[in-house]
Design a protein around this motif. Sequence first.
Motif, PDB file in Angstrom:
ATOM      1  N   ILE A 238     -10.959  64.732  38.930  1.00 52.62           N
ATOM      2  CA  ILE A 238     -11.024  65.900  39.817  1.00 52.62           C
ATOM      3  C   ILE A 238     -10.950  67.164  38.964  1.00 52.62           C
ATOM      4  CG2 ILE A 238     -10.145  64.710  41.834  1.00 52.62           C
ATOM      5  CD1 ILE A 238      -7.443  65.930  41.362  1.00 52.62           C
ATOM      6  N   GLY A 239     -11.633  68.183  39.422  1.00 51.76           N
ATOM      7  CA  GLY A 239     -11.874  69.379  38.609  1.00 51.76           C
ATOM      8  C   GLY A 239     -10.776  70.413  38.670  1.00 51.76           C
ATOM      9  N   ILE A 240      -9.587  70.054  38.220  1.00 53.91           N
ATOM     10  CA  ILE A 240      -8.487  71.008  38.166  1.00 53.91           C
ATOM     11  C   ILE A 240      -7.516  70.525  37.096  1.00 53.91           C
ATOM     12  CG2 ILE A 240      -7.099  69.832  39.934  1.00 53.91           C
ATOM     13  CD1 ILE A 240      -6.288  72.632  40.957  1.00 53.91           C
ATOM     14  N   GLY A 241      -6.879  71.461  36.379  1.00 52.84           N
ATOM     15  CA  GLY A 241      -5.971  71.063  35.311  1.00 52.84           C
ATOM     16  C   GLY A 241      -4.912  72.113  35.044  1.00 52.84           C
ATOM     17  N   TYR A 242      -4.290  72.018  33.877  1.00 54.50           N
ATOM     18  CA  TYR A 242      -3.165  72.913  33.621  1.00 54.50           C
ATOM     19  C   TYR A 242      -3.602  74.360  33.407  1.00 54.50           C
ATOM     20  CZ  TYR A 242      -4.032  72.088  28.550  1.00 54.50           C
ATOM     21  OH  TYR A 242      -4.578  71.973  27.288  1.00 54.50           O
ATOM     22  N   ALA A 243      -4.856  74.593  33.030  1.00 54.02           N
ATOM     23  CA  ALA A 243      -5.342  75.970  32.919  1.00 54.02           C
ATOM     24  C   ALA A 243      -5.483  76.634  34.286  1.00 54.02           C
ATOM     25  CB  ALA A 243      -6.674  76.014  32.186  1.00 54.02           C
ATOM     26  N   ASP A 244      -5.467  75.836  35.323  1.00 53.95           N
ATOM     27  CA  ASP A 244      -5.531  76.358  36.691  1.00 53.95           C
ATOM     28  C   ASP A 244      -4.150  76.532  37.309  1.00 53.95           C
ATOM     29  OD1 ASP A 244      -8.518  76.205  37.078  1.00 53.95           O
ATOM     30  OD2 ASP A 244      -8.087  74.105  36.622  1.00 53.95           O
ATOM     31  N   GLY A 245      -3.119  75.981  36.662  1.00 59.14           N
ATOM     32  CA  GLY A 245      -1.777  76.122  37.182  1.00 59.14           C
ATOM     33  C   GLY A 245      -1.096  74.837  37.588  1.00 59.14           C
ATOM     34  N   VAL A 246      -1.729  73.694  37.332  1.00 62.12           N
ATOM     35  CA  VAL A 246      -1.074  72.411  37.593  1.00 62.12           C
ATOM     36  C   VAL A 246      -0.271  72.038  36.353  1.00 62.12           C
ATOM     37  CG1 VAL A 246      -1.370  70.000  38.237  1.00 62.12           C
ATOM     38  CG2 VAL A 246      -2.997  71.720  39.070  1.00 62.12           C
ATOM     39  N   PRO A 247       1.053  72.034  36.412  1.00 60.38           N
ATOM     40  CA  PRO A 247       1.848  71.810  35.197  1.00 60.38           C
ATOM     41  C   PRO A 247       1.529  70.482  34.525  1.00 60.38           C
ATOM     42  CG  PRO A 247       3.230  72.647  36.977  1.00 60.38           C
ATOM     43  CD  PRO A 247       1.904  72.310  37.587  1.00 60.38           C
ATOM     44  N   ARG A 248       1.357  70.522  33.219  1.00 59.02           N
ATOM     45  CA  ARG A 248       1.035  69.310  32.473  1.00 59.02           C
ATOM     46  C   ARG A 248       2.171  68.300  32.549  1.00 59.02           C
ATOM     47  NH1 ARG A 248       1.146  67.144  27.205  1.00 59.02           N
ATOM     48  NH2 ARG A 248      -0.813  66.110  26.605  1.00 59.02           N
ATOM     49  N   ASN A 249       3.407  68.788  32.728  1.00 57.72           N
ATOM     50  CA  ASN A 249       4.544  67.883  32.818  1.00 57.72           C
ATOM     51  C   ASN A 249       4.574  67.058  34.095  1.00 57.72           C
ATOM     52  OD1 ASN A 249       5.617  68.415  30.315  1.00 57.72           O
ATOM     53  ND2 ASN A 249       7.035  69.975  31.032  1.00 57.72           N
ATOM     54  N   LEU A 250       3.638  67.317  35.008  1.00 60.69           N
ATOM     55  CA  LEU A 250       3.491  66.448  36.180  1.00 60.69           C
ATOM     56  C   LEU A 250       2.660  65.207  35.871  1.00 60.69           C
ATOM     57  CD1 LEU A 250       2.877  68.969  39.118  1.00 60.69           C
ATOM     58  CD2 LEU A 250       4.886  67.519  38.770  1.00 60.69           C
ATOM     59  N   SER A 251       2.138  65.109  34.674  1.00 65.41           N
ATOM     60  CA  SER A 251       1.289  63.962  34.315  1.00 65.41           C
ATOM     61  C   SER A 251       2.008  62.643  34.605  1.00 65.41           C
ATOM     62  CB  SER A 251       0.929  64.018  32.823  1.00 65.41           C
ATOM     63  OG  SER A 251       0.182  65.173  32.526  1.00 65.41           O
ATOM     64  N   ASP A 252       1.324  61.765  35.340  1.00 62.54           N
ATOM     65  CA  ASP A 252       1.857  60.450  35.734  1.00 62.54           C
ATOM     66  C   ASP A 252       3.079  60.546  36.648  1.00 62.54           C
ATOM     67  OD1 ASP A 252       0.030  58.721  34.365  1.00 62.54           O
ATOM     68  OD2 ASP A 252       1.015  59.260  32.488  1.00 62.54           O
ATOM     69  N   ARG A 253       3.352  61.737  37.176  1.00 63.88           N
ATOM     70  CA  ARG A 253       4.547  61.918  38.012  1.00 63.88           C
ATOM     71  C   ARG A 253       4.203  62.536  39.364  1.00 63.88           C
ATOM     72  NH1 ARG A 253       8.368  65.573  34.506  1.00 63.88           N
ATOM     73  NH2 ARG A 253       9.978  64.882  35.980  1.00 63.88           N
ATOM     74  N   MET A 254       2.933  62.678  39.660  1.00 63.71           N
ATOM     75  CA  MET A 254       2.545  63.340  40.901  1.00 63.71           C
ATOM     76  C   MET A 254       1.575  62.472  41.693  1.00 63.71           C
ATOM     77  SD  MET A 254      -0.214  66.227  39.569  1.00 63.71           S
ATOM     78  CE  MET A 254      -0.777  66.640  41.237  1.00 63.71           C
ATOM     79  N   GLN A 255       1.448  62.822  42.954  1.00 66.85           N
ATOM     80  CA  GLN A 255       0.455  62.221  43.833  1.00 66.85           C
ATOM     81  C   GLN A 255      -0.405  63.319  44.427  1.00 66.85           C
ATOM     82  OE1 GLN A 255       3.320  60.119  46.432  1.00 66.85           O
ATOM     83  NE2 GLN A 255       2.458  58.199  45.692  1.00 66.85           N
ATOM     84  N   VAL A 256      -1.571  62.925  44.898  1.00 68.14           N
ATOM     85  CA  VAL A 256      -2.451  63.834  45.635  1.00 68.14           C
ATOM     86  C   VAL A 256      -2.830  63.149  46.940  1.00 68.14           C
ATOM     87  CG1 VAL A 256      -3.319  64.879  43.501  1.00 68.14           C
ATOM     88  CG2 VAL A 256      -4.561  62.952  44.531  1.00 68.14           C
ATOM     89  N   LEU A 257      -3.460  63.904  47.817  1.00 62.74           N
ATOM     90  CA  LEU A 257      -3.866  63.373  49.116  1.00 62.74           C
ATOM     91  C   LEU A 257      -5.375  63.266  49.180  1.00 62.74           C
ATOM     92  CD1 LEU A 257      -1.471  65.471  51.413  1.00 62.74           C
ATOM     93  CD2 LEU A 257      -1.081  63.208  50.392  1.00 62.74           C
ATOM     94  N   LEU A 258      -5.842  62.111  49.634  1.00 62.00           N
ATOM     95  CA  LEU A 258      -7.279  61.847  49.741  1.00 62.00           C
ATOM     96  C   LEU A 258      -7.525  60.986  50.969  1.00 62.00           C
ATOM     97  CD1 LEU A 258     -10.182  61.877  48.565  1.00 62.00           C
ATOM     98  CD2 LEU A 258      -9.527  59.909  47.152  1.00 62.00           C
ATOM     99  N   ARG A 259      -8.348  61.466  51.861  1.00 63.40           N
ATOM    100  CA  ARG A 259      -8.677  60.745  53.093  1.00 63.40           C
ATOM    101  C   ARG A 259      -7.417  60.357  53.875  1.00 63.40           C
ATOM    102  NH1 ARG A 259     -13.484  56.447  51.449  1.00 63.40           N
ATOM    103  NH2 ARG A 259     -14.998  57.958  50.628  1.00 63.40           N
ATOM    104  N   GLY A 260      -6.430  61.235  53.859  1.00 65.99           N
ATOM    105  CA  GLY A 260      -5.214  60.980  54.614  1.00 65.99           C
ATOM    106  C   GLY A 260      -4.268  59.996  53.966  1.00 65.99           C
ATOM    107  N   HIS A 261      -4.466  59.687  52.686  1.00 63.69           N
ATOM    108  CA  HIS A 261      -3.600  58.756  51.961  1.00 63.69           C
ATOM    109  C   HIS A 261      -3.058  59.431  50.707  1.00 63.69           C
ATOM    110  CE1 HIS A 261      -4.766  55.168  54.301  1.00 63.69           C
ATOM    111  NE2 HIS A 261      -5.977  55.708  54.337  1.00 63.69           N
ATOM    112  N   LYS A 262      -1.889  58.964  50.258  1.00 58.17           N
ATOM    113  CA  LYS A 262      -1.362  59.384  48.974  1.00 58.17           C
ATOM    114  C   LYS A 262      -1.942  58.507  47.878  1.00 58.17           C
ATOM    115  CE  LYS A 262       3.123  61.316  50.344  1.00 58.17           C
ATOM    116  NZ  LYS A 262       4.600  61.236  50.119  1.00 58.17           N
ATOM    117  N   VAL A 263      -2.439  59.124  46.819  1.00 61.49           N
ATOM    118  CA  VAL A 263      -2.927  58.371  45.666  1.00 61.49           C
ATOM    119  C   VAL A 263      -2.274  58.942  44.412  1.00 61.49           C
ATOM    120  CG1 VAL A 263      -5.106  57.843  46.812  1.00 61.49           C
ATOM    121  CG2 VAL A 263      -4.977  59.822  45.322  1.00 61.49           C
TER     122      VAL A 263
END
Length: 397
Positions: A292-317
Amino acid sequence: MLSWEESQSISSMRRDRAWVEVDFGAIGHNIRAIKHLLSPHTDLMAVIKADAYGHGAVTVAQTALKAGAQWLGVATIPEGIELREAGITAPVQVLGATYTPEQLRAMVRWRLQPTLCTPKQALVFSESLSAADLSLPVHVKLDTGMSRLGAPWQAAAQFVQLVHRLPHLQLASVYSHLATADSPDPTMMHLQQERFERAIALIQGAGIELPRLHLANSAATLSDRALHYDMVRVGLGLYGLYPALHLRSRVDLKPALQVKARVTHVKDISAGTGVSYGHRFMADRDLRIAVIGIGYADGVPRNLSDRMQVLLRGHKVRQIGAITMDQMMIDVSRFPDLEPGEVVTLLGDDGKYSISADDWAETLGTISWEILCGFKHRLPRVAVGQPWECCESAAQS
């Protein structure tokens, strides 16, 4: 000059990768909900420093004024100038430190109201204004326990007497800032209020009439009506987040910001394959992954790597591998038909699930203020709901 078609194409491309959605209806709701907590004589200052915590200063200011805010608070002079250039006429207080004649001239030119913290600052400002035969409303700040900006509260009477005597300075308010208002333990907050009250008594004992007092930030506004005085300064609450868990029952707030990005690539990988820099994630089975086209230069902290989830089609992935400057990877094995172009929600709602700035902050051991302020401006801000147009009557109230 771009043609209309070229302009529309560029506008569309800004949402091809990632963007921030701002619900201005939610901001209006939050202002009105907070105003229900206030006495009729208490004004509300909408704190819109740091580009309104990443939500877009001008449109948030217009929305807040239309919804009932009377004042605007910024940290710097350029932030105030941006509002004036947009045609906003409401009172704007500069909450940060200013101390040079050049800064003063800019505040006079743009009708911004400075914070005074020291006698020297007051003398410099008065002398500069006298040379130009101008006057300016000023706000005296007292340090009651924050240990940041402000004159010692014990010296409040002498400081305010000086300001009162100096020509060309108009005392607009006396205020302070609370250091622990978001704590469940109110001991320090009450001590700061006691010091503030003692300072006010000293000033009034010197025969000076005080036009306006303010002490409460968002947390104090929600905590205790006795802290409201003549005005409250609301920042985080304006954007729909609570300064502390124990304050959530005080008022119904709606988060105004969502962060979304598109799937740009989908691929299958086999067990044992490493993902992203450093191969900090190794697939333990065959997986389908999406970029997906977003990263730490956009403001997503790199320290969330492998520690976060996102939502897709009403599910957590789950997100997998190191977050990179412009991209990140997610595990989409449950979606065999996924194609590039689908929208992923990083912060916000999708179906029955929600991910908030508070969730990221808890994972990172930081605060939601930092998360909101971190989203960079290469992410376009997209209005959801109807942004309020600045109303002259509201702006001048």
